[in-house]
Design a protein around this motif. Structure first.
Motif, mmCIF file in Angstrom:
data_model
loop_
_atom_site.group_PDB
_atom_site.id
_atom_site.type_symbol
_atom_site.label_atom_id
_atom_site.label_comp_id
_atom_site.label_asym_id
_atom_site.label_seq_id
_atom_site.Cartn_x
_atom_site.Cartn_y
_atom_site.Cartn_z
ATOM 1 N N ASP A 189 22.193 89.140 -24.152
ATOM 2 C CA ASP A 189 22.025 87.843 -23.535
ATOM 3 C C ASP A 189 23.122 86.913 -24.043
ATOM 4 O OD1 ASP A 189 20.179 86.373 -21.773
ATOM 5 O OD2 ASP A 189 19.837 85.117 -23.536
ATOM 6 N N SER A 213 14.059 82.004 -15.742
ATOM 7 C CA SER A 213 14.377 81.824 -17.168
ATOM 8 C C SER A 213 14.133 83.091 -17.989
ATOM 9 C CB SER A 213 13.594 80.650 -17.756
ATOM 10 O OG SER A 213 13.929 79.459 -17.087
ATOM 11 N N ARG A 214 14.623 84.198 -17.500
ATOM 12 C CA ARG A 214 14.498 85.477 -18.209
ATOM 13 C C ARG A 214 15.761 85.732 -19.022
ATOM 14 N NH1 ARG A 214 10.203 88.896 -16.304
ATOM 15 N NH2 ARG A 214 11.437 90.525 -17.243
ATOM 16 N N LYS A 215 15.770 86.790 -19.814
ATOM 17 C CA LYS A 215 16.938 87.192 -20.595
ATOM 18 C C LYS A 215 17.855 88.043 -19.716
ATOM 19 C CE LYS A 215 15.684 85.350 -24.485
ATOM 20 N NZ LYS A 215 16.419 84.231 -25.029
ATOM 21 N N HIS A 216 19.113 88.148 -20.131
ATOM 22 C CA HIS A 216 20.095 88.913 -19.361
ATOM 23 C C HIS A 216 19.898 90.418 -19.534
ATOM 24 C CE1 HIS A 216 23.815 90.312 -17.633
ATOM 25 N NE2 HIS A 216 23.925 91.091 -18.693
ATOM 26 N N ASN A 266 19.306 82.371 -12.557
ATOM 27 C CA ASN A 266 18.180 82.771 -13.388
ATOM 28 C C ASN A 266 16.994 81.811 -13.216
ATOM 29 O OD1 ASN A 266 16.719 84.124 -15.374
ATOM 30 N ND2 ASN A 266 17.778 83.119 -17.070
ATOM 31 N N ASN A 285 17.179 95.062 -20.255
ATOM 32 C CA ASN A 285 16.546 94.199 -21.259
ATOM 33 C C ASN A 285 15.060 94.076 -20.932
ATOM 34 O OD1 ASN A 285 15.644 91.994 -22.819
ATOM 35 N ND2 ASN A 285 17.685 91.077 -22.799
ATOM 36 N N PRO A 286 14.165 94.404 -21.882
ATOM 37 C CA PRO A 286 12.729 94.289 -21.612
ATOM 38 C C PRO A 286 12.280 92.869 -21.285
ATOM 39 C CG PRO A 286 13.135 95.043 -23.878
ATOM 40 C CD PRO A 286 14.455 94.909 -23.213
ATOM 41 N N ALA A 287 13.053 91.853 -21.689
ATOM 42 C CA ALA A 287 12.716 90.460 -21.377
ATOM 43 C C ALA A 287 13.531 89.952 -20.185
ATOM 44 C CB ALA A 287 12.949 89.583 -22.599
ATOM 45 N N GLY A 288 14.156 90.846 -19.464
ATOM 46 C CA GLY A 288 15.013 90.463 -18.352
ATOM 47 C C GLY A 288 14.568 91.139 -17.079
ATOM 48 N N HIS A 312 18.039 88.595 -15.566
ATOM 49 C CA HIS A 312 18.302 87.401 -14.772
ATOM 50 C C HIS A 312 18.189 87.817 -13.303
ATOM 51 C CE1 HIS A 312 21.284 85.814 -18.060
ATOM 52 N NE2 HIS A 312 20.051 85.426 -18.320
#
Length: 176
Positions: A158, A97-100, A94, A104-107, A109
């Motif tokens: 995550d 440094s994103r979410k899993h 990762n 996932n909108p914040a991902g 990895h």
């Protein structure tokens, strides 16, 4: 009459080509790097072949003796596979440094891969593609590892998608 014969021959040829494609033991190119895949007791359970294409790394995973069902599959940050838990492989790769999670909108990895199916006979034969990666990145100074998890990845939660224990691991060694 000739048209029917041509269509029948073309259909038979297409069917034969399709069957031949399914019967191929591996879709990995001859230049693929073969990595031993080990289970929780340290026993060999299969092979992971990896090769680079423009903007991606492909993995052909072939394993036996697994429990039936869909399994989470991830690239982990460290090239170590010490059984039984393979915790030495570290967390998912990762670097951003994103979410899993692929959903996932914040991902996701960088090491998040699609779930893979294990057949009723315990065999896994699947090719997956890790977009945006290179062999040089995965084979950095401490290498990385590809890990099969006991359960299906929910592609959101995550840090690991609730995919359960690590049940198999292959080391992607640093480049020589």
């Amino acid at each position: 009459m000739k048209r029917k014969s041509f269509l029948a021959a073309a259909t038979a040829l297409a069917g034969a080509a399709l069957l031949h494609g399914c019967a191929t033991p591996s879709d990995a190119p001859a230049s693929a790097i073969a990595l031993p895949l080990v289970g929780t007791s340290g026993q060999s359970i299969g092979t992971v072949r990896m090769w680079e294409t423009p903007g991606a790394v492909s993995f052909r995973v072939e394993a036996d003796g697994l429990t039936v069902g869909r399994k989470g599959l991830h690239v982990h940050a460290v090239g170590r596979c010490d059984p039984p838990g393979f915790t030495t492989a570290g967390s998912h790769w990762n670097p951003a440094s994103r979410k899993h999670g692929l959903s996932n909108p914040a991902g996701p990895h960088a090491g998040d891969l699609p779930n893979v199916p294990v057949a009723a006979n315990g065999s896994l034969r699947e090719t997956v593609v890790l977009s945006g990666a290179s062999l040089a990145q995965l084979r950095d100074t401490d290498g990385s590892a590809i890990v099969i998890h006991a359960g299906e990845d929910d592609n959101v939660t995550d840090p690991s998608g609730n995919s359960g224990d690590r049940i198999a691991c292959a080391v992607l060694s640093p480049a020589a």
